[in-house]
Motif scaffolding. Structure first.
Motif, PDB file in Angstrom:
ATOM      1  N   ASN A 471     -68.526  20.343  20.148  1.00 56.04           N
ATOM      2  CA  ASN A 471     -68.125  21.388  19.190  1.00 56.04           C
ATOM      3  C   ASN A 471     -66.827  22.063  19.613  1.00 56.04           C
ATOM      4  OD1 ASN A 471     -70.333  20.994  17.482  1.00 56.04           O
ATOM      5  ND2 ASN A 471     -71.600  22.471  18.572  1.00 56.04           N
ATOM      6  N   GLU A 472     -66.685  22.286  20.911  1.00 51.55           N
ATOM      7  CA  GLU A 472     -65.457  22.902  21.429  1.00 51.55           C
ATOM      8  C   GLU A 472     -64.251  21.999  21.193  1.00 51.55           C
ATOM      9  OE1 GLU A 472     -63.451  24.134  25.744  1.00 51.55           O
ATOM     10  OE2 GLU A 472     -65.545  23.468  25.645  1.00 51.55           O
ATOM     11  N   VAL A 473     -64.406  20.720  21.493  1.00 50.72           N
ATOM     12  CA  VAL A 473     -63.310  19.764  21.339  1.00 50.72           C
ATOM     13  C   VAL A 473     -62.897  19.649  19.874  1.00 50.72           C
ATOM     14  CG1 VAL A 473     -62.759  17.303  21.457  1.00 50.72           C
ATOM     15  CG2 VAL A 473     -63.792  18.434  23.434  1.00 50.72           C
ATOM     16  N   VAL A 474     -63.871  19.592  18.994  1.00 46.59           N
ATOM     17  CA  VAL A 474     -63.574  19.483  17.555  1.00 46.59           C
ATOM     18  C   VAL A 474     -62.843  20.735  17.081  1.00 46.59           C
ATOM     19  CG1 VAL A 474     -64.619  19.446  15.264  1.00 46.59           C
ATOM     20  CG2 VAL A 474     -65.431  17.869  17.038  1.00 46.59           C
ATOM     21  N   ALA A 475     -63.294  21.919  17.514  1.00 42.52           N
ATOM     22  CA  ALA A 475     -62.639  23.165  17.106  1.00 42.52           C
ATOM     23  C   ALA A 475     -61.194  23.203  17.585  1.00 42.52           C
ATOM     24  CB  ALA A 475     -63.414  24.362  17.647  1.00 42.52           C
ATOM     25  N   ARG A 476     -60.966  22.749  18.801  1.00 44.23           N
ATOM     26  CA  ARG A 476     -59.601  22.735  19.338  1.00 44.23           C
ATOM     27  C   ARG A 476     -58.728  21.778  18.533  1.00 44.23           C
ATOM     28  NH1 ARG A 476     -59.075  21.291  25.541  1.00 44.23           N
ATOM     29  NH2 ARG A 476     -60.498  23.081  25.591  1.00 44.23           N
ATOM     30  N   THR A 477     -59.281  20.607  18.210  1.00 46.50           N
ATOM     31  CA  THR A 477     -58.546  19.633  17.404  1.00 46.50           C
ATOM     32  C   THR A 477     -58.201  20.217  16.043  1.00 46.50           C
ATOM     33  OG1 THR A 477     -59.701  17.805  18.505  1.00 46.50           O
ATOM     34  CG2 THR A 477     -58.654  17.332  16.384  1.00 46.50           C
ATOM     35  N   LEU A 478     -59.155  20.918  15.464  1.00 50.65           N
ATOM     36  CA  LEU A 478     -58.956  21.517  14.149  1.00 50.65           C
ATOM     37  C   LEU A 478     -57.862  22.580  14.193  1.00 50.65           C
ATOM     38  CD1 LEU A 478     -60.176  21.349  11.303  1.00 50.65           C
ATOM     39  CD2 LEU A 478     -61.771  23.152  11.971  1.00 50.65           C
ATOM     40  N   ARG A 479     -57.911  23.447  15.197  1.00 52.63           N
ATOM     41  CA  ARG A 479     -56.907  24.513  15.290  1.00 52.63           C
ATOM     42  C   ARG A 479     -55.525  23.943  15.553  1.00 52.63           C
ATOM     43  NH1 ARG A 479     -54.666  26.672  19.449  1.00 52.63           N
ATOM     44  NH2 ARG A 479     -56.243  25.921  20.917  1.00 52.63           N
ATOM     45  N   GLU A 480     -55.440  22.955  16.441  1.00 55.32           N
ATOM     46  CA  GLU A 480     -54.135  22.379  16.768  1.00 55.32           C
ATOM     47  C   GLU A 480     -53.529  21.637  15.584  1.00 55.32           C
ATOM     48  OE1 GLU A 480     -55.003  20.050  20.205  1.00 55.32           O
ATOM     49  OE2 GLU A 480     -54.872  21.757  21.597  1.00 55.32           O
ATOM     50  N   SER A 481     -54.366  21.210  14.641  1.00 53.42           N
ATOM     51  CA  SER A 481     -53.844  20.521  13.452  1.00 53.42           C
ATOM     52  C   SER A 481     -53.178  21.500  12.484  1.00 53.42           C
ATOM     53  CB  SER A 481     -54.980  19.796  12.727  1.00 53.42           C
ATOM     54  OG  SER A 481     -55.808  20.717  12.037  1.00 53.42           O
ATOM     55  N   GLU A 482     -53.459  22.804  12.690  1.00 57.76           N
ATOM     56  CA  GLU A 482     -52.934  23.875  11.828  1.00 57.76           C
ATOM     57  C   GLU A 482     -53.376  23.717  10.381  1.00 57.76           C
ATOM     58  OE1 GLU A 482     -48.729  24.176  12.358  1.00 57.76           O
ATOM     59  OE2 GLU A 482     -48.897  24.910  14.411  1.00 57.76           O
ATOM     60  N   SER A 483     -54.467  23.003  10.181  1.00 55.41           N
ATOM     61  CA  SER A 483     -55.031  22.847   8.841  1.00 55.41           C
ATOM     62  C   SER A 483     -56.177  23.843   8.665  1.00 55.41           C
ATOM     63  CB  SER A 483     -55.564  21.423   8.650  1.00 55.41           C
ATOM     64  OG  SER A 483     -54.519  20.478   8.749  1.00 55.41           O
ATOM     65  N   PRO A 484     -56.429  24.283   7.448  1.00 57.41           N
ATOM     66  CA  PRO A 484     -57.568  25.187   7.210  1.00 57.41           C
ATOM     67  C   PRO A 484     -58.870  24.525   7.646  1.00 57.41           C
ATOM     68  CG  PRO A 484     -56.119  25.115   5.300  1.00 57.41           C
ATOM     69  CD  PRO A 484     -55.661  24.023   6.214  1.00 57.41           C
ATOM     70  N   GLY A 485     -59.774  25.308   8.164  1.00 59.64           N
ATOM     71  CA  GLY A 485     -61.029  24.747   8.642  1.00 59.64           C
ATOM     72  C   GLY A 485     -62.134  25.779   8.658  1.00 59.64           C
ATOM     73  N   ILE A 486     -63.271  25.378   9.193  1.00 66.31           N
ATOM     74  CA  ILE A 486     -64.424  26.260   9.340  1.00 66.31           C
ATOM     75  C   ILE A 486     -64.723  26.392  10.827  1.00 66.31           C
ATOM     76  CG2 ILE A 486     -66.908  26.493   8.943  1.00 66.31           C
ATOM     77  CD1 ILE A 486     -66.531  25.098   6.278  1.00 66.31           C
ATOM     78  N   TYR A 487     -64.836  27.620  11.294  1.00 64.69           N
ATOM     79  CA  TYR A 487     -65.106  27.878  12.707  1.00 64.69           C
ATOM     80  C   TYR A 487     -66.395  28.686  12.841  1.00 64.69           C
ATOM     81  CZ  TYR A 487     -60.258  26.456  13.322  1.00 64.69           C
ATOM     82  OH  TYR A 487     -59.085  25.746  13.309  1.00 64.69           O
TER      83      TYR A 487
END
Length: 717
Positions: A471-487
């Motif tokens: 979950n941590e790795v996915v969240a980091r990937t999501l944030r670094e992509s600078e795309s909207p996401g769910i946290y």
């Protein structure tokens, strides 16, 4: 389902459309307006073009219907707060006293029973705030019911002569509902039923309704659980379209679905779950290199491959938000064909996954990670007990076949990785609450046979650490992509919560310095210092209760409890809609699927946060009910226990033999007058000097049980 208007007559809730004048009207009435104004005054002041008069009027009327604007005598309009009115949700306790929870975060307002004006628990209302001429204390008077919260209620069906009525299952819902002749739905006296309200109470006249479903007698297996399901409005029947569409899906691996997937079928993945689990979301595999780096594969069921956006199964999954787990049943988020079959990572069959691959060095540092669609074939379906027996060296009834040497190697590597991840988590001051979970044992008829404290095995922690890492790795990937996401976010406790916590901690010699309360470190220190003490359980409980609720958000503001800057939910898409959405978003970012429409993410976050809270509340309620039912035939029996909490009205005792807690009320202590020492968190006898403290061992007798109110009363022996 039809919705009832406040007048009591059936109506249809229309979709609220955005209107360009809505916000303008609210801003004007809340700012420039100094008095209640007529329709034409607002129209002129805002310089609305004549051609827009109809649009303007629709906006004003919609705001009135929503309770955002109030229309007072003389046809004048104002914001509720400007005329001493408050809009909010009404909460009513079991004795009929009301409490308004305002929508504007102002203080709560007490509403006496005589001023409820036929409003029911949960209704959205407008209240006039007044002051008592006698005491000067503020109180509320309901002047309008904006929205009715209950279109259906659960009730106990009964008859009195030729008349039929339903007594609400939830005592907060007030008086009986009259059921006219011909509307009984075949119900028999004493049965639990679902009643659809056809007319709401008003001016002292009772509500009327019709039985739309018979749940059964209270002691029928499953009937009370279904009563809770209905009471919390949990969706539990899948639409025919969702069932048919799911049944038509092919498996185990649809033709052509291996394109652009990494084939991991030669790796000996295992699933580790409870004995009764059928929806296997995740499978694990780990291997160690000669340099000591451990590579972990967390394979998660690729639900998004089968549940496409906008399909009947997707719409129903969103509506439910998550699966709900009761001791005697599961209400899944997805139809059984998906949750327990096509998506479930069952052993020895090919299954599609979305996999997180992470490398962890000897020091516990992450040296690399990758996310990709894959296909696996699980080598074994293991239980927590089996894996725990292996870790502890106790073979017991655990039989690993000789040909499962690779599975054993996988477990050894996972255990070693666990040590590294635990150290990593401790080093960042993550909180780890050590509170047992209740395990409810049912007999063959569905009645409660035992309730005990379930063990938290090392095997549980191994799986938990692997899921947290993914979950941590996915969240980091999501944030670094600078795309909207769910946290998944968890904010630090606010000032009021810290003050309230310190008030309790002071009695036991502990304190959280307010200046340090934005960090988990002082909370972690107290948990560590109390380990093994008689106050350990109490401190774990009160610190956990001081925490803010975790929630879903589009803003990656971090997770306080886990001490992580980036965190989300990725590992349970079979049972959580947020995880399913994360899979879709990631696939869009990585080019494995079309980009996801992200304009609705905030609404999705709010919805799944709410459905999660509802599920948790329902699960707690059914557990309290099962505990009370379990103790009903034990009235008069004596048990050993430990004081688990002390209040001004008595103290709570947790039994040692069963995982059940009850209240020793102050009024039952008849050997002395006891006063509550708030500073010392004790009850002290004024003449005997007898003191009751947290952690004291006592013997109690079961005095009274009221399952309908979830109350268990003890007395000291």
């Amino acid at each position: 389902m039809s919705r009832r208007t406040s007048s009591g007559k059936p109506g249809v809730k229309k979709k609220r459309l955005s209107n360009p004048y809505s916000e303008t009207i609210l801003q004007f009435l809340g700012g420039k307006s100094t008095r209640p104004l007529l329709h034409r005054d607002i129209f002129v002041a805002l310089k609305v073009p004549a051609d827009d008069k109809r649009t303007f009027t629709r906006a004003l009327n919609a705001l009135v219907r929503a309770g955002s604007v109030i229309r007072i005598k003389g046809g004048r309009y104002a914001l509720p707060s400007m005329v001493h009115l408050v809009t909010g949700t009404l909460r009513i306790n079991s004795v009929g006293r009301g409490l308004l929870i305002p929508e504007d975060d102002t203080g709560e307002v007490a509403v006496p029973p005589t001023y409820l004006n036929s409003a029911m628990h949960g209704d959205r209302v407008i209240v006039r705030v007044e002051r008592s001429a006698r005491h000067g204390k503020p109180f509320g008077r309901v002047i309008r019911i904006v929205d009715r919260a209950h279109q259906q209620i659960v009730a106990y069906f009964n008859k009195a002569g030729d008349a039929s009525f339903g007594k609400p299952y939830d005592s907060r819902l007030g008086r009986e509902v009259i059921i006219p002749k011909g509307s009984e739905g075949g119900a028999l006296p004493g049965q639990m039923v679902v009643v659809e309200i056809t007319r709401y109470p008003e001016r002292g006249i009772a509500a009327t309704g019709a039985v739309v479903e018979v749940l059964g007698y209270p002691d029928d297996p499953g009937s009370e659980t279904m009563a809770v399901v209905h009471a919390f409005k949990i969706p539990h029947r899948f639409p025919d379209a969702a069932i048919k569409a799911s049944a038509a899906l092919t498996g185990p691996v649809p033709r052509g679905s291996l394109k652009e997937r990494q084939d991991l079928r030669d790796l000996d993945f295992v699933t580790i779950d409870g004995v009764g689990a059928k929806d296997f979301d995740d499978a694990l595999y780990a291997e160690r290199s000669t340099s000591g780096v451990i590579t972990l594969f967390v394979a998660i069921a690729d639900v998004s491959h089968f549940v496409r956006t906008g399909t009947p199964a997707d719409r129903e999954a969103f509506r439910r938000g998550n699966s709900v787990y009761f001791p005697d049943m599961v209400i899944p988020m997805l139809p059984e064909r998906l949750s327990n079959d096509l998506c479930s990572l069952k052993p020895h069959v090919d299954r599609l996954t979305f996999t997180c691959r992470v490398e962890v060095d000897r020091a516990g540092n992450l040296s690399g990670h990758r996310l990709f669609p894959g296909v696996i074939r699980s080598a074994a379906r293991l239980t927590y007990r089996e894996v725990e027996n292996y870790f502890s060296g106790d073979d017991g009834d655990n039989q690993f076949p000789a040909n499962q040497g690779p599975v054993v190697q996988n477990l050894d590597c996972l255990h070693e990785l666990f040590g590294r991840l635990v150290k990593r988590r401790r080093d960042r001051n993550s909180l780890d609450f050590d509170l047992p979970e209740p395990e409810v044992v049912l007999d063959s008829l569905g009645h409660v046979e035992n309730i005990y404290r379930s063990s938290r095995y090392t095997s549980h922690k191994v799986v938990e650490e692997c899921m947290l890492l993914a979950n941590e790795v996915v969240a980091r990937t999501l944030r670094e992509s600078e795309s909207p996401g769910i946290y998944r976010i968890h904010e630090p406790p606010d000032k009021e919560r810290v003050e309230e916590l310190n008030h309790l901690l002071a009695a036991l010699g502990y304190n959280v310095p307010p200046a340090l309360a934005r960090s988990p470190q002082p909370f972690k220190r107290i948990l560590a210092d109390s380990r093994g003490s008689i106050q350990e359980r109490f401190l774990n409980t009160v610190i956990l209760r001081s925490m803010m609720r975790a929630q879903y958000s589009t803003i990656p503001s971090g997770h306080f409890g886990l001490a992580l800057g980036d965190y989300t939910h990725f590992t349970s898409p079979i049972r959580r809609y947020a995880d399913l959405m994360i899979h879709r978003i990631l696939k869009g970012i990585m080019g494995f699927a079309a980009p996801v429409q992200t304009t609705d993410l905030e609404a999705i976050c709010a919805h799944v946060t709410e459905t999660e809270h509802i599920a948790e509340s329902a699960e707690r309620d059914i557990l309290s009910l099962f505990r009370a039912r379990f103790m009903e035939d034990k009235v008069g029996q004596e048990f050993s226990g430990v004081l688990s909490g002390i209040t001004s009205f008595g103290f709570f005792v947790e039994l040692q033999e069963f995982f059940v807690e009850g209240l020793v009320h102050l009024s039952s202590l008849n050997d002395d007058y006891y006063r509550f020492n708030e500073r010392g968190l004790t009850l002290i006898g004024e003449h005997s000097g007898r003191i009751f403290r947290i952690g004291d061992a006592v013997t109690v007798r079961v005095l009274h049980v009221d399952a309908s109110r979830r109350h268990i009363d003890f007395e000291i022996v």
